[in-house]
Design a protein around this motif. Structure first.
Motif, PDB file in Angstrom:
ATOM      1  N   VAL A 391       0.837  -1.200   0.000  1.00 53.97           N
ATOM      2  CA  VAL A 391       0.000   0.000   0.000  1.00 53.97           C
ATOM      3  C   VAL A 391       0.870   1.247   0.000  1.00 53.97           C
ATOM      4  O   VAL A 391       0.599   2.229  -0.717  1.00 53.97           O
ATOM      5  N   TYR A 392       1.933   1.227   0.814  1.00 58.77           N
ATOM      6  CA  TYR A 392       2.848   2.383   0.857  1.00 58.77           C
ATOM      7  C   TYR A 392       3.485   2.612  -0.515  1.00 58.77           C
ATOM      8  O   TYR A 392       3.539   3.752  -1.002  1.00 58.77           O
ATOM      9  N   GLU A 393       3.939   1.534  -1.142  1.00 56.15           N
ATOM     10  CA  GLU A 393       4.585   1.674  -2.451  1.00 56.15           C
ATOM     11  C   GLU A 393       3.592   2.164  -3.508  1.00 56.15           C
ATOM     12  O   GLU A 393       3.955   2.953  -4.385  1.00 56.15           O
ATOM     13  N   PHE A 394       2.355   1.723  -3.405  1.00 55.16           N
ATOM     14  CA  PHE A 394       1.331   2.224  -4.327  1.00 55.16           C
ATOM     15  C   PHE A 394       1.133   3.728  -4.124  1.00 55.16           C
ATOM     16  O   PHE A 394       1.020   4.486  -5.093  1.00 55.16           O
ATOM     17  N   GLY A 395       1.095   4.170  -2.879  1.00 53.82           N
ATOM     18  CA  GLY A 395       0.926   5.596  -2.597  1.00 53.82           C
ATOM     19  C   GLY A 395       2.087   6.446  -3.069  1.00 53.82           C
ATOM     20  O   GLY A 395       1.936   7.656  -3.275  1.00 53.82           O
ATOM     21  N   GLU A 396       3.257   5.820  -3.251  1.00 53.13           N
ATOM     22  CA  GLU A 396       4.447   6.559  -3.679  1.00 53.13           C
ATOM     23  C   GLU A 396       4.612   6.603  -5.196  1.00 53.13           C
ATOM     24  O   GLU A 396       5.574   7.199  -5.692  1.00 53.13           O
ATOM     25  N   ILE A 397       3.700   5.985  -5.943  1.00 53.91           N
ATOM     26  CA  ILE A 397       3.847   5.942  -7.403  1.00 53.91           C
ATOM     27  C   ILE A 397       4.064   7.330  -8.017  1.00 53.91           C
ATOM     28  O   ILE A 397       4.960   7.509  -8.853  1.00 53.91           O
ATOM     29  N   PRO A 398       3.284   8.363  -7.650  1.00 46.73           N
ATOM     30  CA  PRO A 398       3.476   9.664  -8.318  1.00 46.73           C
ATOM     31  C   PRO A 398       4.856  10.262  -8.104  1.00 46.73           C
ATOM     32  O   PRO A 398       5.292  11.117  -8.885  1.00 46.73           O
TER      33      PRO A 398
END
Length: 579
Positions: A391-398
């Motif tokens: 979830v953290y890595e998904f949130g860091e995509i931008p």
């Protein structure tokens, strides 16, 4: 070995530069005050006026745009004479690069050996290309070649190079340990350059919009072509760059006469001297803008009170003035549009829409991949620790330059073709246009990621098993993609509309300036007897001309996109005010 300035930046030269900055501010600040008044009126009239029935459907993140911090060893060319020396470098989230003698010094909180805000830099990864640039900066005569001391340290080939060059700042020459390290640094540095460059253009605050308009007005009145590339950076950096561009030919000629040696060594020494001049100019410009800040704050507060109180009267006066002025100039505007704009508008519209559409499609693909990955892990490995990491890595995509690279690359494609199409109009904003498309990709990605996480948090509960939770995430994914489609269509149309206006508007205005006397001194007089220059003759002329031009642009966008009136007439402050 190498050339050195014959004298440092002395007291007399510093005083001279301070006087030149002060003179620039005296000429610029009146433009800024007038544009503040116009920007406040535009902002409040849009805020209180009729709103579009449908706005953005995605939830916007509260996180400010940033660079993902990156650190690691790089070898830096430094010293006199210059030598390759190992350093530990840190790229900060605000786009500043710092370098330390070693990692332990950084970790213990020591002061860096040096730092640079990456505004205005260009990144090169080819040593031959950098050497050609040095040769172009300081071409050597046959007499010079006979006595030149070669800069041997740069002649020796290096692998995995990273050269940061600037028109009037010292060059930063690094090389990495591996191709992978070079790529990671390249992506991070490019993101930092873009972040620093677009700080004003991303803002919708009245003060920022006023500053951008004031810079273009200031340039136009001094005989320079318009173009958004002149407004890249913070307010002090933009003004400093403007003065440096004016001083650069004389400074370079004077400096080179005082340098010993020739060729590449002289070119690097000249860049170091210009860096000292730029630092002095930037310090004085920053000081002058800080001194103006209290007056600006008071002016903004007074303007807001006055405009909110008298808005109806102001808009009525503006409408009356606009109708009168439109009747006077409509024939000349239409003739200019028919002769020049109509011929090139279809090609330019398609050339702008194509890379933007591809960029937004790359955003969609990236998000689908990220959401599918989360659903997969929820089904296959519901471990709390692993899922939290995903979830953290998904949130860091931008903010992940590696993941966003495909989107950014699409924004760069065909820009040379577009530049050729825009060339007849003297357009000087290609770098700003590419940066703007890349910012748009990052903003939409961030909004979609935020929306997905918010909706997932609302629908996922402890009562659901893994299969049920995955099904809920699939529904959230479908909803987010639907919202993304809507926002992408709106953003694509709005971005293209803004950029077409930016290409055509300075050209049309310059053509009409002489025939319609649009920029005569008396054109600064107020229409309203309010003493704040909220409405000026020049400002209303500008709105009228932009309104007529936007009619052409909107009509072409509807022809190309088959778009609704709502999609192609979004008012976001970039165009003229509607009557």
């Amino acid at each position: 070995m190498g050339a050195q300035p014959s004298c440092p930046l002395g007291k007399r030269r510093r005083q001279q530069l301070q006087g030149q900055v002060d003179g620039m501010l005296r000429n610029f600040l009146p433009c800024y005050r007038r544009q503040l008044a116009a920007a406040v009126l535009r902002h409040i009239s849009q805020e209180l006026g009729p709103q579009e029935p449908a706005g953005c459907q995605l939830s916007h993140t509260k996180k400010l745009p940033r660079v993902r911090e990156h650190q690691g060893p790089l070898t830096l060319l430094r010293g006199h004479p210059p030598q390759w020396q190992p350093t530990f470098c840190v790229l900060r989230g605000d786009g500043r690069l710092e370098w330390f003698s070693h990692k332990e010094e950084y970790e213990s909180g020591g002061r860096p050996l040096g730092s640079a805000a990456l505004t205005g830099y260009t990144l090169l990864t080819s040593q031959p290309e950098y050497l050609r640039l040095l040769d172009d900066l300081c071409p050597s005569s046959s007499a010079d070649l006979a006595q030149e001391e070669p800069l041997l340290v740069l002649e020796e080939p290096v692998s995995f190079a990273l050269f940061l060059v600037h028109p009037f700042r010292a060059h930063l020459c690094f090389f990495a340990r591996s191709r992978g390290a070079q790529r990671a640094w390249r992506l991070g540095l490019q993101g930092a350059i873009r972040l620093r460059a677009t700080v004003l253009q991303r803002s919708r605050a009245p003060a920022a919009c006023a500053f951008l308009d004031a810079v273009l007005l200031y340039r136009r009145r001094r005989g320079y072509a318009g173009g958004d590339d002149a407004t890249l950076g913070s307010d002090a950096e933009v003004l400093s760059a403007e003065l440096m561009r004016e001083l650069l030919p004389a400074l370079r000629a004077q400096t080179l006469r005082g340098l010993r040696g020739a060729g590449r060594a002289r070119a690097r020494a000249c860049a170091e001297f210009l860096d000292a001049v730029h630092a002095a100019v930037l310090a004085r410009a920053s000081s002058g803008l800080r001194a103006f800040q209290p007056e600006k704050d008071a002016l903004l507060a007074a303007l807001e009170r006055m405009v909110r109180t008298d808005l109806e009267q102001i808009l009525q006066q503006r409408a009356l003035g606009a109708r009168r002025l439109e009747a006077e100039i409509q024939g000349a505007v239409e003739a200019c549009l028919c002769r020049k704009v109509d011929l090139h508008l279809p090609q330019l519209t398609l050339a702008l829409l194509s890379p933007v559409e591809a960029t937004l499609q790359a955003v969609r693909t990236l998000l689908i991949r990220g959401m599918d990955r989360l659903c997969h892990y929820l089904r296959k490995n519901p471990s709390g620790t692993r899922l939290r990491r995903e979830v953290y890595e998904f949130g860091e995509i931008p903010w992940d330059p590696e993941l966003m690279q495909a989107c950014y690359r699409e924004a760069e494609r065909n820009h040379s073709h577009l530049a050729q199409l825009a060339k007849p109009f003297g357009f000087l904003g290609m770098q700003s246009l590419v940066f703007g498309a890349q910012d748009l990709a990052q903003q939409l990605t961030a909004a979609a990621v935020t929306t997905f996480l918010q909706l997932a948090d609302q629908c996922l509960t402890a009562a659901l098993d893994c299969s049920q939770a995955a099904e809920q995430l699939e529904k959230v994914k479908a909803l987010v993609l639907k919202k993304l489609t809507s926002d992408s269509e709106t953003a694509r149309c709005r971005f293209t509309r803004e950029r077409l206006l930016g290409i055509f508007w300075p050209f049309v205005w310059s053509r009409l300036g002489t025939s319609c006397n649009l920029e005569a001194p008396e054109a600064d007089g107020d229409i309203l007897a309010v003493g704040w220059q909220v409405l000026t003759t020049e400002g209303v002329y500008r709105d009228v001309v932009q309104g007529l031009l936007l009619q052409r642009i909107d009509r072409e966008l509807k022809n190309v996109l088959g778009a609704s009136d709502r999609t192609c007439s979004l008012a976001d402050g970039s165009g003229a005010q509607g009557d």
